[in-house]
Design a protein around this motif. Structure first.
Motif, PDB file in Angstrom:
ATOM      1  N   GLY A  49       0.835  -1.182   0.000  1.00  0.00           N
ATOM      2  CA  GLY A  49       0.000   0.000   0.000  1.00  0.00           C
ATOM      3  C   GLY A  49       0.871   1.233   0.000  1.00  0.00           C
ATOM      4  N   THR A  57      -4.652   6.952   1.466  1.00  0.00           N
ATOM      5  CA  THR A  57      -4.028   5.636   1.397  1.00  0.00           C
ATOM      6  C   THR A  57      -4.644   4.763   0.320  1.00  0.00           C
ATOM      7  OG1 THR A  57      -5.514   4.903   3.161  1.00  0.00           O
ATOM      8  CG2 THR A  57      -3.288   5.585   3.809  1.00  0.00           C
ATOM      9  N   TYR A  59      -4.453   0.437  -0.868  1.00  0.00           N
ATOM     10  CA  TYR A  59      -3.983  -0.872  -0.416  1.00  0.00           C
ATOM     11  C   TYR A  59      -4.185  -1.941  -1.474  1.00  0.00           C
ATOM     12  CZ  TYR A  59      -4.211   1.403   4.129  1.00  0.00           C
ATOM     13  OH  TYR A  59      -4.033   2.272   5.182  1.00  0.00           O
ATOM     14  N   LYS A  64      -6.439  -5.273   2.317  1.00  0.00           N
ATOM     15  CA  LYS A  64      -7.493  -4.296   2.637  1.00  0.00           C
ATOM     16  C   LYS A  64      -8.307  -4.749   3.838  1.00  0.00           C
ATOM     17  CE  LYS A  64      -8.412  -2.069  -1.806  1.00  0.00           C
ATOM     18  NZ  LYS A  64      -9.322  -1.998  -2.969  1.00  0.00           N
TER      19      LYS A  64
END
Length: 118
Positions: A49, A57, A59, A64
């Motif tokens: 990520g 952010t 990922y 996740k």
């Protein structure tokens, strides 16, 4: 001299948690997007990520909901909080200082080992 120093890796049982840190020196941390990558034995390095300058952010699907990336610009430190760890998360984890223009270089840390047992 630019340094990215990861720490916090280790051995943990499945379902456990770890928090990785990456302390950055020698560059202006606050103007760099940052990322975490990992490489498992026999596999290519993959993106875990990343986090933008503003804190947005992104990922990989595989992490996740379990992993959280954050940054503390006052401490020049990037974090990776890893919860609900699985054996398939076993890898060497690397932090990465990304670039925003052609004048910058990309930098990598030396990596920290994370091992998740059954």
């Amino acid at each position: 001299q630019v340094q990215l120093v990861e720490s916090g890796g280790g051995l943990v049982q499945a379902g456990g948690s770890l928090r990785l840190s990456c302390v950055v020196s020698g560059i202006t941390f606050s103007v760099r997007p940052m990322g975490w990558h990992r490489q498992a034995p026999g596999k290519e390095r993959e993106l875990v990520g990343d986090i933008s300058l503003g804190g947005t952010t992104n990922y990989a699907d595989s992490v996740k909901g379990r992993f959280t990336i954050s940054r503390d610009n006052a401490k020049n430190t990037l974090y990776l909080q890893m919860n609900s760890l699985k054996p398939e998360d076993t890898a060497v984890y690397y932090c990465n200082a990304k670039t925003v223009n052609s004048y910058q270089r990309e930098y990598w840390g030396q990596g920290t080992q994370v091992t998740v047992s059954e």
